[in-house]
Scaffold this motif. Structure first.
Motif: not given
Lengths: 154, 154
Positions: B1-2, B4, B7, B75, B149-150, B153
């Motif tokens: 998971m990115k 950002l 977050s 995350h 977005w998380l 994605s």
């Protein structure tokens, strides 16, 4: 790019867009034909916002029909990114317009007796118009989430 | 998971959450201390909605502080999916509450002269409270987009 329910260029997407258009148009129709709406800023804003939604959604309806007829794929980054921005701006404005009108309507019917006292106000028509605006916003919100999901999952 | 800006478990996320809490609390404070707010449903709803936002955001502030102190990673799919649902529900309710109050406020100040005529209404306090509610909603909207977005994605 994934293909989800309500994606651009799909039948489900077209049905969602037509629904947004029709309910927004109904909302404008009921509000504009109600007597006394022009004296309240929130009701005028509802008409403006629903007008924007009709324009935006009808443009996408035409694009969807074109894509379905010519069998073209609309799942490109640029097109979906453009859709997602337009969808979110329109959805936010629509929710704000529907809510502000609902706030005023609650004031007219529950907090005061303006609706009962002033027979020239078409309060029932206002309420029907606001209900249609919320339905239209809900359909647009579904489209917006699908578009955002498509962009984020690239 | 990115990872950002904004977050969960990051300093930027913590700052956003604290901002949401503080502005929502200011909004409640100004509205609750304004005389005559209780006679309008939209203003009462604003207090309820901002109260929910304070509860939600303060919970996430505590979780962020815990994660930052213990250096834990938040995350995971389950945590972020839970955050995204909570964030979107709260953000939608907050925008609806702020907009409905703004609609009523426009009626009080522009469409009629209720504010001038009725000196017992603290119209300036109402306006400040609504402005804070919009700021709080805007910060929550940023968090909501980051969370969505998380999730998308993954």
């Amino acid at each position: 790019m994934k293909v989800l329910f309500g994606s651009p260029g799909k039948k489900s997407g077209l049905i969602l867009r037509i629904g947004q258009c029709v309910f927004a148009a109904f909302s404008i129709g009921f509000m504009a034909s109600a007597s006394g709406f022009s004296s309240t800023t929130a009701f005028c804003y509802l008409i403006a916002s629903m007008g924007l939604q009709v324009l935006w959604s009808s443009g996408l309806v035409l694009l969807d029909i074109h894509a379905l007829r010519s069998n073209r794929d609309l799942h490109t980054n640029i097109i979906v990114s453009l859709f997602v921005v337009g969808d979110w701006v329109t959805a936010t404005l629509s929710l704000a317009a529907a809510s502000s009108s609902a706030g005023v309507m609650l004031l007219f019917t529950r907090d005061t007796n303006i609706c009962k006292a002033d027979a020239t106000l078409s309060c029932n028509m206002f309420q029907i118009s606001i209900a249609f605006a919320f339905v239209s916003w809900f359909l647009l919100a579904i489209s917006s989430y699908v578009m955002f999901w498509l962009v984020a999952s690239i």
